[in-house]
Design a protein around this motif. Structure first.
Motif, PDB file in Angstrom:
ATOM      1  N   UNK A  63       0.844  -1.200   0.000  1.00 26.42           N
ATOM      2  CA  UNK A  63       0.000   0.000   0.000  1.00 26.42           C
ATOM      3  C   UNK A  63       0.879   1.249   0.000  1.00 26.42           C
ATOM      4  N   UNK A  64       0.457   2.286  -0.728  1.00 19.98           N
ATOM      5  CA  UNK A  64       1.196   3.547  -0.681  1.00 19.98           C
ATOM      6  C   UNK A  64       0.462   4.526   0.228  1.00 19.98           C
ATOM      7  N   UNK A  65      -0.670   5.045  -0.250  1.00 20.68           N
ATOM      8  CA  UNK A  65      -1.441   5.936   0.622  1.00 20.68           C
ATOM      9  C   UNK A  65      -2.418   5.129   1.457  1.00 20.68           C
ATOM     10  N   UNK A  66      -2.437   5.401   2.734  1.00 24.71           N
ATOM     11  CA  UNK A  66      -3.418   4.764   3.621  1.00 24.71           C
ATOM     12  C   UNK A  66      -4.124   5.867   4.390  1.00 24.71           C
ATOM     13  N   UNK A  67      -5.432   5.956   4.234  1.00 23.56           N
ATOM     14  CA  UNK A  67      -6.198   6.960   4.960  1.00 23.56           C
ATOM     15  C   UNK A  67      -6.657   6.418   6.312  1.00 23.56           C
TER      16      UNK A  67
END
Lengths: 258, 258
Positions: free
Chosen positions: B136-140
């Motif tokens: 995963x790159x962006x994790x909100x």
């Protein structure tokens, strides 16, 4: 089930769970099994097995169905008739009904024996201590000086003067291999399991399809009610129990109850 | 079920579980969830919930039934049609299908958001790190600068530019309260749950009654197959899906499969 995930079993002491909560039994069960894992009594996989059982309990209606009550009465009669009855305790049993198992042992003159699927000295010690906290005096299972035939080494360990010599054994929440191996030793085997199709109740002489949290106190009540009964009366209770009908009843309930 | 208790998920790495084992999926699931607990990703109660799900999966036959496959295709179409799709990740989802969720996000252009029932900074951190290990790159989910209406404070926390703004959300293994509150926000809600009668699938626009371990990779396959489809074709896939029939099918399968 609808409320299942919305209630938290996250209380410090079980007394904090309100007894009139509609999910009381489920909350109590989850609380005790979680504490069991934290105390080193219950294996992590025991939490998974308990979750599995709770789905079947949900389908059963989370109550002791009449055929399970019959099975619990027959089981009490078997234990009272036995020469050497033994109640087997694993990590989930110890976490869920420690005091209740001690009371059943007292009511029937049975011995308690710790008997683990994932056996380590630490867990044996933790469970024995936990049972003593709940009133147990003698706890067997530490000698492990005999073996159940046809099981691998670790899983076969029992006490010579405990499960090995017993004529009637209660093995609640037992795995299928051991239930089958015990049955082949020609003992009268009582099993508590919420899935009527799993191997342990299928091979048991007395399959109890009920939540252990309800089944064990109910067996004790039956034992207390039968404690002054003549041997002939106890034999009638035992003979009138129909294991096939009990298994079929539970299966039907799980189908129709959905 | 008969073999359930006789197989141990006790291996160091999941590669040690033989893929041709008849209980492979169950072993893999239990192994991943146990590791999840050990890594601080999964709450202990998640192990219980997973056990509960596994009983329903057993009754379903441990396979993706045709109506679930239809639901997974419809879900993929919804995600591809969405302006702001978000995949919600809790402790069980992170433990069971971390890489699979990253692949589904890539295939559909969705964001990943960590969203926990038992929210602590430690668990948020552990899950985010675990997802990053799996690509995963962006994790909100770290901002938590918006709230879902009608839920208590902790449970309501979401990201303003994540779940709060999403038009389509996948909330696998979601609790009933939050599933209902999200539904009232007028989002298209996709739920994965093995009990067709629990509240989350009952309120979902697309209820997927399947094991998440099968459902997520299958959604990715459908998304890849549909990736070049015209909008009209995607709309047809979405419209042809019949949620009532899917729920009824799953219930019938659970009854008859026993």
């Amino acid at each position: 089930m609808t409320d299942y995930d919305t209630v938290s079993a996250d209380v410090e002491h079980e007394e904090e769970i309100p007894e009139d909560h509609p999910r009381y039994q489920d909350l109590l069960t989850r609380h005790r099994i979680e504490r069991g894992v934290e105390k080193g009594i219950t294996h992590l996989q025991g939490m998974h097995a308990e979750g599995r059982g709770s789905a079947f309990d949900y389908l059963l209606g989370e109550e002791t169905i009449p055929s399970a009550d019959d099975a619990e009465r027959a089981a009490a009669a078997h234990l009272l008739l036995a020469d050497d009855p033994v109640l087997s305790i694993n990590g989930n049993v110890a976490a869920l009904v420690p005091g209740e198992m001690v009371e059943l042992a007292d009511a029937t003159g049975a011995d308690l024996e710790v008997n683990l699927f994932n056996r380590t000295p630490e867990r044996i010690g933790a469970i024995t201590a936990h049972l003593r906290e709940h009133g147990a005096e003698d706890v067997k299972g530490l000698e492990a000086d005999a073996r159940i035939p046809n099981l691998d080494h670790q899983r076969a360990k029992v006490d010579e003067d405990g499960i090995h010599a017993a004529d009637v054994v209660l093995v609640p929440l037992e795995d299928g291999d051991r239930a089958e191996a015990l049955n082949e030793m020609d003992k009268t085997e009582i099993v508590i399991d919420l899935n009527p199709l799993s191997r342990s109740p299928q091979v048991a002489d007395v399959p109890i399809v009920d939540n252990i949290i309800r089944a064990v106190p109910n067996m004790t009540e039956h034992a207390n009610a039968l404690t002054d009964a003549e041997e002939a009366e106890l034999r009638t209770v035992v003979e009138e129990f129909d294991r096939e009908r009990a298994l079929e009843d539970a299966e039907r309930r799980i189908r129709d109850g959905l």
